[in-house]
Structure formats: structure tokens, C-alpha cells
Motif scaffolding. Structure first.
Motif, mmCIF file in Angstrom:
data_model
loop_
_atom_site.group_PDB
_atom_site.id
_atom_site.type_symbol
_atom_site.label_atom_id
_atom_site.label_comp_id
_atom_site.label_asym_id
_atom_site.label_seq_id
_atom_site.Cartn_x
_atom_site.Cartn_y
_atom_site.Cartn_z
ATOM 1 N N PHE A 157 -17.122 -10.663 9.642
ATOM 2 C CA PHE A 157 -18.140 -10.387 10.886
ATOM 3 C C PHE A 157 -18.267 -11.696 11.675
ATOM 4 O O PHE A 157 -18.472 -12.546 11.258
ATOM 5 C CB PHE A 157 -19.580 -10.234 10.200
ATOM 6 N N GLY A 174 -14.106 2.215 -3.218
ATOM 7 C CA GLY A 174 -14.452 2.743 -1.793
ATOM 8 C C GLY A 174 -13.387 2.492 -0.766
ATOM 9 O O GLY A 174 -12.389 1.531 -0.996
ATOM 10 N N TYR A 175 -13.355 3.098 0.280
ATOM 11 C CA TYR A 175 -12.356 2.948 1.421
ATOM 12 C C TYR A 175 -12.896 3.501 2.789
ATOM 13 O O TYR A 175 -13.489 4.453 2.530
ATOM 14 C CB TYR A 175 -10.882 3.105 1.012
ATOM 15 N N ASP A 176 -12.346 3.043 3.732
ATOM 16 C CA ASP A 176 -12.843 3.780 5.114
ATOM 17 C C ASP A 176 -14.409 4.098 4.962
ATOM 18 O O ASP A 176 -14.624 5.100 5.546
ATOM 19 C CB ASP A 176 -12.038 4.919 5.238
ATOM 20 N N GLU A 193 -11.481 -9.275 6.417
ATOM 21 C CA GLU A 193 -12.364 -8.849 7.473
ATOM 22 C C GLU A 193 -13.549 -9.462 7.704
ATOM 23 O O GLU A 193 -13.987 -9.948 6.433
ATOM 24 C CB GLU A 193 -12.522 -7.413 7.067
ATOM 25 N N VAL A 207 -20.047 3.178 1.097
ATOM 26 C CA VAL A 207 -21.179 1.951 1.855
ATOM 27 C C VAL A 207 -22.114 2.850 2.403
ATOM 28 O O VAL A 207 -21.905 3.982 2.970
ATOM 29 C CB VAL A 207 -20.073 1.426 2.824
ATOM 30 N N PHE A 236 -24.106 -8.372 13.712
ATOM 31 C CA PHE A 236 -22.687 -8.923 14.196
ATOM 32 C C PHE A 236 -22.287 -8.426 15.678
ATOM 33 O O PHE A 236 -22.953 -7.444 15.999
ATOM 34 C CB PHE A 236 -21.430 -8.535 13.021
ATOM 35 N N GLU A 262 -27.079 -8.169 2.822
ATOM 36 C CA GLU A 262 -27.802 -8.132 3.962
ATOM 37 C C GLU A 262 -27.267 -7.203 4.908
ATOM 38 O O GLU A 262 -26.123 -7.138 5.095
ATOM 39 C CB GLU A 262 -28.126 -9.568 4.623
ATOM 40 N N GLN A 268 -14.782 -0.411 14.736
ATOM 41 C CA GLN A 268 -14.840 0.580 13.611
ATOM 42 C C GLN A 268 -15.622 1.580 14.031
ATOM 43 O O GLN A 268 -16.899 1.282 14.749
ATOM 44 C CB GLN A 268 -15.766 -0.028 12.418
HETATM 45 P P1 ADP Z 1 -14.533 0.074 2.968
HETATM 46 O O1 ADP Z 1 -14.304 -0.649 1.617
HETATM 47 O O2 ADP Z 1 -14.895 1.299 2.938
HETATM 48 O O3 ADP Z 1 -13.625 -0.372 4.237
HETATM 49 P P2 ADP Z 1 -16.411 -2.094 3.924
HETATM 50 O O4 ADP Z 1 -17.174 -2.955 2.931
HETATM 51 O O5 ADP Z 1 -15.578 -2.895 5.005
HETATM 52 O O6 ADP Z 1 -16.195 -0.824 3.488
HETATM 53 O O7 ADP Z 1 -17.723 -1.560 4.978
HETATM 54 C C1 ADP Z 1 -17.230 -0.714 6.006
HETATM 55 C C2 ADP Z 1 -17.973 -0.870 7.395
HETATM 56 O O8 ADP Z 1 -19.407 -1.046 7.353
HETATM 57 C C3 ADP Z 1 -17.378 -2.294 7.983
HETATM 58 O O9 ADP Z 1 -16.572 -2.391 8.623
HETATM 59 C C4 ADP Z 1 -18.846 -2.782 8.885
HETATM 60 O O10 ADP Z 1 -18.692 -2.088 10.032
HETATM 61 C C5 ADP Z 1 -20.026 -1.814 7.798
HETATM 62 N N1 ADP Z 1 -20.532 -3.049 7.044
HETATM 63 C C6 ADP Z 1 -20.008 -3.229 5.777
HETATM 64 N N2 ADP Z 1 -20.862 -4.310 5.213
HETATM 65 C C7 ADP Z 1 -21.902 -4.672 6.155
HETATM 66 C C8 ADP Z 1 -22.927 -5.570 6.098
HETATM 67 N N3 ADP Z 1 -23.171 -6.141 5.109
HETATM 68 N N4 ADP Z 1 -23.725 -5.475 7.470
HETATM 69 C C9 ADP Z 1 -23.372 -4.717 8.536
HETATM 70 N N5 ADP Z 1 -22.292 -3.837 8.407
HETATM 71 C C10 ADP Z 1 -21.673 -3.763 7.287
#
Ligand code: ADP
Length: 377
Positions: free
Chosen positions: A254, A144-146, A252, A150, A183, A179, A209
């Protein structure tokens, strides 16, 4: 002349080239066919998943590093077995390659993370949802990215497609569910560590973001001096030693509505949240990465101005190239620094960024946003 080999020819490798030139470091890139770094550095087009290609590339360099985390573990281990210096090394990179392994390792290290579980079926996902307020964030552990990979879910059956896809892989390692964190904002802590142990931190930043993609970064994060900065750096320090990370890395985080910092992700390479350092810090993350992987003393990480704001150029102009807009953008915003990745514009694609610095945050934010706006429509 010392020679650094970078696997992956994307914009991160491309941005390592100017500091390499300044330091007289010979930089070699193993790039994909359309790798942007290939335009600027001695490069070889080849597949990083092919052991023979990677081993041959490594023969002519002093140290291997990366602009992404996807080189397979078996290949990384073969490099190390042959005595190649690889930074970050396979043991550390393993965790950046798999979000489930990362969550487990962070939990083992006692670091604060969102409540999480590994789920292999819709029923297991439903149980997690029932226990955690009915909504949760589901993630594919790899690739996964960006924000791709997710998804926010509120029922087990909403993920039937992803469960089917992981079941097909044979291993069925499952998916990561977390969960849905409440944030206040997202932060990122950038740091660098040398193989011999020296560890430095830049100021913690706020990253904004949009649709799962980093849009803006404010450095330092407003109001972070003191407790927030100390906690963020403490977490990054524990991670660096706990995982044996070498090179630049970004955590990264929260910042929750009840004032806790939770770790979201870890990137073991220069990171979008650190692009502000190119113009806003004494040492840019790209120069620092080269210093770190070569085990040279690390540069100072202080800010040049009280505030720096980075705005990504997402998509780029609907017609023509970024450079077609230079004259207007430069005339209107002479203090802003433009970084163009040399990519073709495409909706949502990161094609560049701008950095603005100064003493008044409102003005710096305005300058950066207004300059970036010249390049997207
Ligand atoms: P990627 O690997 O695509 O960057 P992330 O795991 O960083 O994925 O998730 C992308 C975005 O999704 C995060 O920057 C955040 O805004 C949101 N996000 C990810 N995990 C959570 C979480 N547990 N609760 C709330 N928002 C989340």
C-alpha cells in the motif's frame, strides 16, 4: 533434458510452458482434474494433499515448484527429507500459507505493515476496533484469494460466522485484523531469487483492484522512479533473504496517503501483477521462475518499452468463447498481446489478460482497456 515438476495445473503453470519449450526444459504438471496446464504439458491428474501422489510425482523430476502455495507442510518436508530440490522451500512457503504467521514474521523483520492483531473472539475484535478508528479489515489466515476471506467490519458481532468457523477447526488460531489503511494506490514489487543467492527486481508497478480482484497493472508505477522504487525493492530484498525465498515472488504494497509503503501480502510464485513482463520486459516472470528454481543465472528485468499496461479479462463473453472475438479485437488493436487461459467464461473468473506497450501512457492504457473490452460483456 532437465525436468521441472510443477504442482498445480492452473494458469500460472500453463504460462510456464512456453518458456520451458523455448529452453528445452521438460515440464511436468501435477494437476487438478480440470487443470488447464494439462492440455499443454505432460501431466498427471492427482491430489497435491496426498503425500504418496506428490512423492511419486517428484521421483521423475529434477526440481519441484508450484503454481499455488497450498501443498501441506508435512508433504513439503517429506520431499526435502528425501533429497528432492523444492523451490520455494517449506520454510519460506509456510509464511505464504498463513497471513497471521506472515504478519508476525514481517513484524519480526522490522518491515512496515499495517497495525494488526490476532483476534479469537468478538470482544477482542471490538477492542481492536475501539483502538483503531472503529473500522478495520478482517482476514481469514488461510485459504483466501482474490478478496475472498477479506471483510471490512465496524463491530465485533459482524464476524460471528467467521469466528464460529475457525472455532470449529479445533485449533482456533483466530483471525487476522488490521487497520483500514488509507492508501493512495496499491503497488506490487516483483522479484526473483536463486538458491545460490542472486536477486533481481523488476520495476515496481501499480495494481488497480476492483472488488478485491486485480483489474489492471501499470508498469512501471507512474512517478515511482527514485524513492518509491528504491523503498519497494529494499523491502522485497529484505523479505527474500529474511524468509529464504527462492523463485519468483511478489510483494503487494500500500502507498499510504502520507507517503509510506506498507506490506500487504506476499505471493511466493509468479503473480498476476507480473503478467505484464510476458510482453513488456526482457525476461518474463515465467521464464525467470524456471531459471531461478533451476539455479541458472537470472535474466535482465528491464522494460522493452517505457510503459506496459496489463488488463485482466474478468468473466469473459456471456456467449461463446474468447477466441470467437479474436478477429475484431486483433483487427482493432494490432499492437496488443492477448493471453487466453483456455477456461470457460464465468462471471468474475480470470479467463485471460491483454498486454499493451508503448511510449505514451495514455495511449497504452486506452489500447489495453479497449482490447480487453472486446472479451467481456
Ligand atoms: P487476497 O488474499 O484475497 O488477495 P488481500 O489481503 O490482498 O486478500 O486483500 C484484498 C484487497 O483488499 C487488497 O488488495 C486491498 O485492496 C484490500 N485490503 C486488504 N487489506 C487492507 C487493509 N488493511 N486496508 C485497506 N484495504 C485493504
Amino acid at each position: 533434458m532437465v525436468r521441472v515438476g510443477v504442482i498445480g495445473g492452473g494458469q500460472l503453470a500453463r504460462m510456464m510452458i512456453p518458456p520451458a519449450v523455448n529452453l528445452g526444459i521438460d515440464i511436468r504438471v501435477l494437476a487438478e482434474a480440470d487443470g488447464m496446464a494439462a492440455q499443454l504439458a505432460a501431466s498427471q491428474v492427482g491430489d497435491y494433499r496426498d503425500a504418496e501422489t506428490v512423492l511419486a510425482f517428484a521421483e521423475n523430476v529434477d526440481v519441484i515448484t508450484f503454481d499455488h502455495e497450498h501443498v501441506p507442510q508435512e508433504i513439503l518436508r517429506q520431499l526435502v527429507d528425501r533429497g528432492v530440490r523444492v523451490h520455494p522451500g517449506p520454510d519460506a512457503l509456510l509464511y505464504a500459507q498463513d497471513k497471521l504467521l506472515m504478519r508476525q514474521k514481517l513484524t519480526d523483520l522490522g518491515l512496515p505493515v499495517p497495525t494488526w492483531a490476532r483476534v479469537r473472539t468478538e470482544d477482542e475484535l471490538q477492542t481492536f476496533l475501539d483502538d483503531n478508528g472503529g473500522r478495520a479489515v478482517l482476514k481469514t489466515p488461510r485459504g483466501g484469494y482474490d478478496g475472498k476471506g477479506v471483510r471490512v467490519v465496524s463491530a465485533g458481532h459482524e464476524a460471528s460466522d467467521w469466528f464460529a468457523a475457525v472455532a470449529e477447526t479445533g485449533a482456533n488460531d483466530g483471525l487476522l485484523v488490521e487497520e483500514l489503511v488509507e492508501f493512495r494506490r496499491e503497488l506490487a514489487q516483483l522479484a526473483a531469487r536463486r538458491p545460490s543467492g542472486e536477486l533481481v527486481f523488476w520495476p515496481v508497478v501499480e495494481s488497480v483492484q476492483r472488488d478485491g480482484v486485480c483489474a489492471e497493472v501499470i508498469a512501471p508505477a507512474p512517478g515511482s522512479a527514485g524513492r518509491v522504487a528504491d523503498v519497494a525493492a529494499g523491502i522485497a530484498g529484505q523479505l527474500a533473504s529474511g524468509l529464504g525465498i527462492t523463485g519468483v515472488f511478489a510483494v503487494e504494497l500500500f502507498e499510504t496517503t502520507d507517503d509510506r509503503l506498507l506490506v500487504n501480502e506476499l505471493a511466493m510464485r509468479p503473480h498476476n501483477s507480473g503478467h505484464w513482463t510476458q510482453d513488456g520486459s526482457t525476461t518474463s516472470q515465467f521464464e525467470q521462475h524456471l531459471r531461478a528454481v533451476l539455479d541458472l543465472p537470472l535474466g535482465a528485468t528491464g522494460t522493452r518499452e517505457p510503459h506496459t499496461v496489463m488488463v485482466n479479462i474478468l468473466g469473459g463473453p456471456s456467449e461463446g468463447a474468447l477466441a470467437d472475438r479474436y478477429a475484431d479485437a486483433m483487427a482493432m488493436h494490432p499492437t496488443v498481446k492477448i493471453h487466453n487461459y483456455g477456461k470457460d467464461p464465468r462471471p468474475g473468473r480470470k479467463v485471460g489478460h491483454v498486454n499493451a506497450s508503448g511510449t505514451e501512457l495514455d495511449d497504452v492504457v486506452y489500447q489495453a482497456r479497449a482490447a480487453a473490452a472486446f472479451f467481456q460483456d
